[in-house]
Design an enzyme around this catalytic site. Sequence first.
Site, PDB file in Angstrom:
ATOM      1  N   ILE A   1      -3.594  -6.072  -3.693  1.00  0.00           N
ATOM      2  CA  ILE A   1      -2.182  -6.241  -4.067  1.00  0.00           C
ATOM      3  C   ILE A   1      -2.081  -6.952  -5.417  1.00  0.00           C
ATOM      4  CG2 ILE A   1       0.043  -7.280  -3.394  1.00  0.00           C
ATOM      5  CD1 ILE A   1      -0.829  -4.977  -1.584  1.00  0.00           C
TER       6      ILE A   1
ATOM      7  N   THR B   1      -8.606 -28.221  -3.389  1.00  0.00           N
ATOM      8  CA  THR B   1      -9.163 -27.380  -4.458  1.00  0.00           C
ATOM      9  C   THR B   1     -10.677 -27.176  -4.333  1.00  0.00           C
ATOM     10  OG1 THR B   1      -9.632 -29.232  -5.935  1.00  0.00           O
ATOM     11  CG2 THR B   1      -7.434 -28.250  -6.101  1.00  0.00           C
ATOM     12  N   LYS B   2     -11.315 -27.960  -3.472  1.00  0.00           N
ATOM     13  CA  LYS B   2     -12.783 -27.935  -3.444  1.00  0.00           C
ATOM     14  C   LYS B   2     -13.372 -26.542  -3.147  1.00  0.00           C
ATOM     15  CE  LYS B   2     -14.617 -31.461  -3.757  1.00  0.00           C
ATOM     16  NZ  LYS B   2     -15.229 -32.660  -3.759  1.00  0.00           N
TER      17      LYS B   2
ATOM     18  N   THR C   1     -12.324 -23.731  -3.936  1.00  0.00           N
ATOM     19  CA  THR C   1     -12.221 -22.930  -5.163  1.00  0.00           C
ATOM     20  C   THR C   1     -13.261 -23.371  -6.176  1.00  0.00           C
ATOM     21  OG1 THR C   1      -9.891 -22.509  -4.807  1.00  0.00           O
ATOM     22  CG2 THR C   1     -10.666 -22.330  -7.072  1.00  0.00           C
TER      23      THR C   1
ATOM     24  N   LYS D   1      -5.936 -29.968 -12.525  1.00  0.00           N
ATOM     25  CA  LYS D   1      -7.196 -30.312 -11.864  1.00  0.00           C
ATOM     26  C   LYS D   1      -8.056 -29.045 -11.690  1.00  0.00           C
ATOM     27  CE  LYS D   1      -8.931 -32.405  -7.628  1.00  0.00           C
ATOM     28  NZ  LYS D   1      -8.585 -32.875  -6.294  1.00  0.00           N
TER      29      LYS D   1
ATOM     30  N   CYS E   1       0.011  15.641  11.325  1.00  0.00           N
ATOM     31  CA  CYS E   1      -1.356  16.098  11.584  1.00  0.00           C
ATOM     32  C   CYS E   1      -1.603  16.234  13.083  1.00  0.00           C
ATOM     33  CB  CYS E   1      -2.361  15.207  10.876  1.00  0.00           C
ATOM     34  SG  CYS E   1      -3.892  16.093  10.541  1.00  0.00           S
ATOM     35  N   LEU E   2      -2.318  15.309  13.726  1.00  0.00           N
ATOM     36  CA  LEU E   2      -2.490  15.408  15.170  1.00  0.00           C
ATOM     37  C   LEU E   2      -1.119  15.453  15.858  1.00  0.00           C
ATOM     38  CD1 LEU E   2      -4.675  15.386  17.455  1.00  0.00           C
ATOM     39  CD2 LEU E   2      -4.209  12.964  17.681  1.00  0.00           C
TER      40      LEU E   2
ATOM     41  N   MET F   1       1.562  16.913  14.813  1.00  0.00           N
ATOM     42  CA  MET F   1       2.046  18.294  14.746  1.00  0.00           C
ATOM     43  C   MET F   1       1.308  19.137  15.784  1.00  0.00           C
ATOM     44  SD  MET F   1       0.630  21.319  13.346  1.00  0.00           S
ATOM     45  CE  MET F   1       1.151  22.819  12.532  1.00  0.00           C
TER      46      MET F   1
ATOM     47  N   GLU G   1     -10.382  20.527  20.359  1.00  0.00           N
ATOM     48  CA  GLU G   1     -10.923  19.185  20.086  1.00  0.00           C
ATOM     49  C   GLU G   1     -10.947  18.363  21.379  1.00  0.00           C
ATOM     50  OE1 GLU G   1      -8.625  16.898  17.249  1.00  0.00           O
ATOM     51  OE2 GLU G   1     -10.078  15.264  17.225  1.00  0.00           O
TER      52      GLU G   1
ATOM     53  N   HIS H   1      -0.512  15.388   5.452  1.00  0.00           N
ATOM     54  CA  HIS H   1      -0.152  13.966   5.504  1.00  0.00           C
ATOM     55  C   HIS H   1       0.821  13.614   4.372  1.00  0.00           C
ATOM     56  CE1 HIS H   1      -3.277  12.512   8.376  1.00  0.00           C
ATOM     57  NE2 HIS H   1      -3.855  13.623   7.998  1.00  0.00           N
TER      58      HIS H   1
ATOM     59  N   GLU I   1       2.586  11.072   4.059  1.00  0.00           N
ATOM     60  CA  GLU I   1       2.606   9.625   3.783  1.00  0.00           C
ATOM     61  C   GLU I   1       1.752   9.236   2.580  1.00  0.00           C
ATOM     62  OE1 GLU I   1       1.102  11.109   6.311  1.00  0.00           O
ATOM     63  OE2 GLU I   1      -0.678  10.044   7.026  1.00  0.00           O
TER      64      GLU I   1
HETATM   65  N1  GLN Z   1      -8.023  15.503  14.957  1.00  0.00           N
HETATM   66  C1  GLN Z   1      -7.217  16.498  14.332  1.00  0.00           C
HETATM   67  C2  GLN Z   1      -8.031  17.460  13.478  1.00  0.00           C
HETATM   68  O1  GLN Z   1      -9.117  17.149  13.098  1.00  0.00           O
HETATM   69  C3  GLN Z   1      -6.104  15.856  13.507  1.00  0.00           C
HETATM   70  C4  GLN Z   1      -6.586  15.047  12.361  1.00  0.00           C
HETATM   71  C5  GLN Z   1      -5.566  14.072  11.825  1.00  0.00           C
HETATM   72  O2  GLN Z   1      -4.597  13.726  12.485  1.00  0.00           O
HETATM   73  N2  GLN Z   1      -5.782  13.579  10.611  1.00  0.00           N
HETATM   74  O3  GLN Z   1      -7.574  18.529  13.191  1.00  0.00           O
END
Ligand code: GLN
Length: 539
Positions: free
Chosen positions: A21, A191-192, A194, A226, A384-385, A387, A408, A510, A512
């Site tokens: 950060i 401070t020690k 550091t 210091k 992903c999973l 969906m 899977e 993804h 995100e």
């Molecule tokens: N496990 C699932 C796959 O490999 C989904 C992967 C995930 O959610 N990133 O397709």
Amino acid sequence: MAQTKYIFVTGGVSSSLGKGIIAASLAKLLQARGYRTTIQKLDPYINVDPGTLNPYEHGECFVTEDGAETDLDLGHYERFLNVNTSQANNVTTGRIYQSVIEKERRGEFLGKTVQVVPHITNEIKERIQILGNSGGYDIVITEIGGTVGDIESLPYIEAVRQLKWDLGEHNSLVIHLTLIPYLSAAKELKTKPTQHSVKTLMESGISADVLVCRTEHKINVDLKKKLAQFCNVSVEAVIESIDASTIYDVPNLMLEEGLDTITLKKLDLASKNDPNLTKWNQFLQRHKNPKSEITIGLIGKYVELQDSYKSILEAFIHAGAENEVKVNIKSIHSEFLDINKKSSLIESLDGILVAPGFGERGIEGKIEAVRYARENKLPFFGICLGMQMAVIEYARNVLNLTKANSTEMDENTPNPVIAIMEDQKDIIYKGGTMRLGAWDCELQEDTLIHKIYDRKKISERHRHRFEYNNAYKEQLENAGLVSSGINPQTGLVEVVELKNHPWFVGVQYHPEYKSTVANPHPLFIDFVRAAKEFSEQKK
Ligand code: GLN
């Protein structure tokens, strides 16, 4: 071409001080002054990349456009800077050794004994300079993972020492991030620790140029003096980094403390322009002054560790600010979820997000969560999973294929609605072999997803081995599960949605990973908007 300047960020006293950060905040300030800045993370572990690490070990694995599986700090860099990172921005000890050993096997060392110094350190120096030599940046910030004094960090520290010497005066800078603990019994900041960590750094031949001091209490001038005297830096090079209520406050806190001005001064760079943080501060303003609140249930199996879903949580912050709402996230463990037992928690939800993940544990809870959202017209977002779970739920409960599953979870399912991708079948090596990084997707007109993105062609990042099984596409579509986004090259279904539902979207990719402060992701923005609408209707 002007000389690229290098900033090294090391950590002392304790881990988890937030080097990522601080590095991202400094980069933001330098960028806001007009310098082209990037950040790199060096991780001293032996895994080649964090792709094979369990999220409990290391938090989320962040995926870049070019398909690198990286440390979650790269997510912070992208969210702060709104600039893409790549494979070159994250280097691990595993990758360094792998590359040196491959060179040795190819005979590139001409019969020499291959050693940590100079071969490993040279490889580290090369990796640090790749970004600078690309010509794309004025300043490269390299964050060195771990804490000084750790055995595994030694080659990195030695590489930095050599590089500082190679680069010469004013071309590099070492920022040491440290902790000033508060002893409540003595009512004193100490401070020690550091002093000791600065001394440890000096034993490796590096003197810190700037100290950034993490603290829970204000550091007064006398204490700064210091620290400066005992650690051999000027008083203006002692920067207080007090606990902040949000990470997005840190650039402004560093600006007030003058971290950017001392950095520019030491690197002999002009600091004429004030940093332009107008857009950043507009975001902060909205983030801190929400007009209403919503609650989203985040259904996952790694919920005990919030870092596992870092990018999702941050994407909600960006989307919340955009909608002027506070997004409360209720983390719900999919393994212990019995959604049909109507609890006040479930009833408080304005939307459900089923998270990405791997393996069988907790998937029945996820499937039931999808069913609950579908039947109760609660906004649903599957990633992903998540969906894949939405497709399984639809097959089981609407098509009546009661044993439908992903191969899977159940290799012998009679109805593999989610199955392993053809090109994944023969893969033995688990590291870096999934379908990774940016892929195109074409959105079908007259669908919710098309309306949200407001364009036909999109590109999003991926990380998966299994896929929607097109053998079931016609059946699923006829029953109402629309495939609204398709990969134009492979025909792979990337997006599913429901028509007779206010907001039900599952994406194989993804989103995100691409949400930043300057560019909040449209899917998160619209999901939050839909949840806000749901919450208003509830009242
Ligand atoms: N496990 C699932 C796959 O490999 C989904 C992967 C995930 O959610 N990133 O397709």
